[in-house]
Design an enzyme around this catalytic site. Structure first.
Site, mmCIF file in Angstrom:
data_model
loop_
_atom_site.group_PDB
_atom_site.id
_atom_site.type_symbol
_atom_site.label_atom_id
_atom_site.label_comp_id
_atom_site.label_asym_id
_atom_site.label_seq_id
_atom_site.Cartn_x
_atom_site.Cartn_y
_atom_site.Cartn_z
ATOM 1 N N GLU A 18 0.844 -1.203 0.000
ATOM 2 C CA GLU A 18 0.000 0.000 0.000
ATOM 3 C C GLU A 18 0.877 1.249 0.000
ATOM 4 O OE1 GLU A 18 -2.899 0.041 3.157
ATOM 5 O OE2 GLU A 18 -3.657 2.020 2.585
ATOM 6 N N ASN B 255 -6.696 1.620 2.881
ATOM 7 C CA ASN B 255 -7.422 2.872 3.102
ATOM 8 C C ASN B 255 -6.989 3.944 2.102
ATOM 9 O OD1 ASN B 255 -8.514 1.486 5.234
ATOM 10 N ND2 ASN B 255 -7.275 2.484 6.795
ATOM 11 N N ASN C 290 -12.241 -0.973 -0.839
ATOM 12 C CA ASN C 290 -11.552 -1.488 0.343
ATOM 13 C C ASN C 290 -12.329 -1.144 1.607
ATOM 14 O OD1 ASN C 290 -8.974 -2.435 1.804
ATOM 15 N ND2 ASN C 290 -9.281 -0.382 2.660
ATOM 16 N N GLU C 291 -12.635 -2.140 2.409
ATOM 17 C CA GLU C 291 -13.251 -1.959 3.738
ATOM 18 C C GLU C 291 -14.331 -0.870 3.721
ATOM 19 O OE1 GLU C 291 -10.121 -1.579 6.705
ATOM 20 O OE2 GLU C 291 -9.546 -3.670 6.409
ATOM 21 N N TYR D 239 -6.645 -8.825 11.405
ATOM 22 C CA TYR D 239 -5.323 -8.670 12.020
ATOM 23 C C TYR D 239 -5.377 -9.282 13.409
ATOM 24 C CZ TYR D 239 -4.294 -5.594 8.131
ATOM 25 O OH TYR D 239 -4.086 -5.110 6.869
ATOM 26 N N GLU E 236 -6.218 -9.270 3.236
ATOM 27 C CA GLU E 236 -5.400 -8.624 4.271
ATOM 28 C C GLU E 236 -5.388 -9.549 5.469
ATOM 29 O OE1 GLU E 236 -5.948 -4.476 5.367
ATOM 30 O OE2 GLU E 236 -6.448 -3.975 3.288
ATOM 31 N N GLN F 284 1.609 -6.322 5.402
ATOM 32 C CA GLN F 284 1.972 -5.962 4.046
ATOM 33 C C GLN F 284 3.342 -6.546 3.747
ATOM 34 O OE1 GLN F 284 1.088 -1.884 3.093
ATOM 35 N NE2 GLN F 284 -0.813 -1.892 4.245
HETATM 36 O O1 AHR Z 1 -2.976 -2.694 6.173
HETATM 37 C C1 AHR Z 1 -3.240 -1.524 6.888
HETATM 38 C C2 AHR Z 1 -4.691 -1.069 6.785
HETATM 39 O O2 AHR Z 1 -5.506 -1.989 7.457
HETATM 40 C C3 AHR Z 1 -5.279 -1.030 5.403
HETATM 41 O O3 AHR Z 1 -5.014 0.186 4.763
HETATM 42 C C4 AHR Z 1 -6.750 -1.174 5.657
HETATM 43 O O4 AHR Z 1 -7.409 -1.791 4.585
HETATM 44 C C5 AHR Z 1 -6.816 -1.978 6.944
HETATM 45 O O5 AHR Z 1 -7.671 -1.416 7.852
#
Ligand code: AHR
Length: 499
Positions: free
Chosen positions: A28, A73, A173-174, A245, A293, A347
């Site tokens: 990103e 984001n 995205n999200e 995450y 992700e 990432q």
């Molecule tokens: O990977 C970091 C961020 O985590 C990304 O930009 C977003 O998609 C997620 O919330």
């Protein structure tokens, strides 16, 4: 005290083919992932295109099959036109998602060059925040149409006459997240995705589309967002995205080392939503999961760049227990390979990443090694293994088996591998591997990530605290082999096919 365990394998009990796209990454425009990570023309390590050769070398070891870009984001405020054409004419912008300065010196064409150099498939994210369906369709034309019309000719004028043929596209995205620029309600997002998908597939019917799923199981909209958007877009799309995450914020290592339970629940829930929607719509079409992700992220939340270029954001330091969670996540990808077809580690450099850089050095973090080992040894069919081992108690997930295991068999190549995490913090496992069919003659590639301290981590001063070590071959006789797995360890036991 050592504990006894048994892992049974049978070449006839296959869960499905392991998609090569399960070994993807995510890059990103965030912090120092692109600038100062992948791309740094001022560096003495830069190649003729400005890519850091030392970073590229490490990325080649991870051998990402697919790379998602440019956000995250970031993408929800990004105008792709800013990042193409002569570099001296590209605008500097205030980038709102991470409050940084975006120079646009790296854009779509540089990303394609980067992927081609690594042999990775590009996966392009689209702006569904401030971007329109026309912007999305124009980018497909820019990337994939033959010359002769406006945006394809623009690409050619930028030095790329041949289409890039980008196959994988993420529809935003999200978009259920309040933090997202242009955040939408499920129905509004789905209607926009539906119309964008139509236009994009009219430009190029060969593309594959990823519908933006809920940002995670913690969201109040989960999994209704997924159901509603799928019901509207089912026939247009090929994958549903999932993001998650993991972390150990309360220092409850016993629970943290059982995170695979949570990862499997997440997949099972969304797989059930996919089945429900397919049945409700009486559809013959299939939609799969794209876990685009995934990673450990809980220690570093520095996410505002103070309007500077390439700030140090989300530079998480990974330790042994994080590496063991990454290994379990990849075990889950193998066990759930019939529905999870794409996965991208978020990432790839500097930002929550297995590789960190300084101006002239790189560091491989603990999480580098399990990813590298899966990439090297996982392929062919995933096997439905039976694991017999004791359980241990966790606060978060109740009683959980001490071993977390997956296995694969590549019959054509004569290769197979078993991937095992010993979750015990104190006890080695004495494991008997038993083949009910398809036994190899030797396990000649045995590699292990292990240590006594779950918090042990690599640093630029001490880069080899947590690495993968090659162990001696293990003989197989009468379709049985015995190995000892130390506590807090991840071990790959593979037959290369040459033994
Ligand atoms: O990977 C970091 C961020 O985590 C990304 O930009 C977003 O998609 C997620 O919330």
């Amino acid at each position: 005290m050592p504990f006894q365990a048994r892992i049974y394998m049978d070449a006839n009990r296959k869960l499905g083919e392991i998609s090569p796209l399960l070994f993807g990454g995510f890059a990103e425009h965030l912090g120092r992932c692109i600038y100062g990570g992948i791309y740094d023309p001022a560096s003495p390590h830069a190649d003729e295109d400005g890519f850091r050769t030392d970073v590229m070398q490490a990325l080649r070891e991870l051998n990402f099959s697919i790379i998602r870009y440019p956000g995250g984001n970031f993408v929800s405020g990004y105008n792709w036109r800013d990042g193409v054409g002569p570099r001296d004419q590209r605008p500097r912008r205030r980038e709102l998602a991470w409050q940084s300065i975006e120079t646009n010196q790296f854009g779509t064409n540089e990303f394609i060059q980067f992927c081609r150099k690594l042999g990775a498939e590009p996966m392009m994210g689209l702006n569904f925040g401030t971007g329109s369906i026309q912007d999305a369709a124009d980018l497909v034309e820019y990337c994939n149409a033959p010359v002769g019309t406006k945006y394809a000719d623009l690409r050619a004028s930028h030095g790329f006459r041949e289409p890039h043929n980008v196959k994988y596209w993420c529809l935003g995205n999200e978009m259920d997240g309040h933090w997202q620029i242009g955040h939408l309600e499920a129905e509004d997002y789905a209607k926009k995705a539906h119309e964008a998908a139509k236009m994009m597939k009219w430009h190029d019917p060969n593309i594959k589309l990823v519908l933006c799923g809920s940002s995670g199981p913690g969201m109040p909209t989960y999994p209704d967002w997924d159901r509603i958007t799928l019901e509207i877009c089912w026939e247009q799309v090929d994958y549903l995205s999932m993001h998650y995450y993991a972390g150990n914020p309360h220092n409850d290592t016993a629970s943290y080392l059982a995170m695979a339970v949570q990862f499997e629940n997440h997949v099972d829930t969304l797989a059930a939503v996919l089945r429900y929607v397919k049945s409700k719509l009486r559809s013959k079409h299939d939609v799969f999961l794209s876990w685009d992700e995934w990673n450990v992220w809980y220690k570093n939340h520095v996410s505002q760049g103070g309007w500077t270029e390439a700030p140090h954001l989300l530079e998480e330091i990974y330790n042994l227990e994080d590496a063991l969670v990454v290994a379990q996540w990849m075990n889950v990808f193998l066990r759930k390979c019939s529905v999870v077809k794409i996965a991208c580690l978020a990432q790839i450099v500097n930002v929550i990443a297995p590789i960190l850089t300084t101006a002239d050095k790189i560091l491989k973090q603990s999480t580098f090694y399990p990813f590298m080992l899966f990439r090297r040894f996982a392929g062919g069919s995933s096997l439905d293994v039976l694991v017999q081992c004791p359980k241990y108690e966790t606060k978060q997930f109740g009683d959980v088996p001490l071993l977390d295991v997956s296995a694969c068999l590549d019959e054509a190549g004569g290769r197979q591998a078993v991937f095992a995490v010993n979750r015990s913090q104190t006890d080695p496992a004495v494991v008997e591997l038993v083949w009910q069919s398809g036994a190899p003659s030797v396990l000649d590639e045995v590699h292990q990530v292990a240590g006594a301290d779950p918090k042990a981590a690599n640093s630029f001063e001490q880069p080899n605290v947590v690495t993968a070590k090659k162990l001696p071959s293990v003989p197989v006789s009468d379709a049985r082999a015995v190995v000892e797995l130390p506590p807090l360890s991840f071990t790959v036991m593979a037959a290369s096919g040459s033994g």
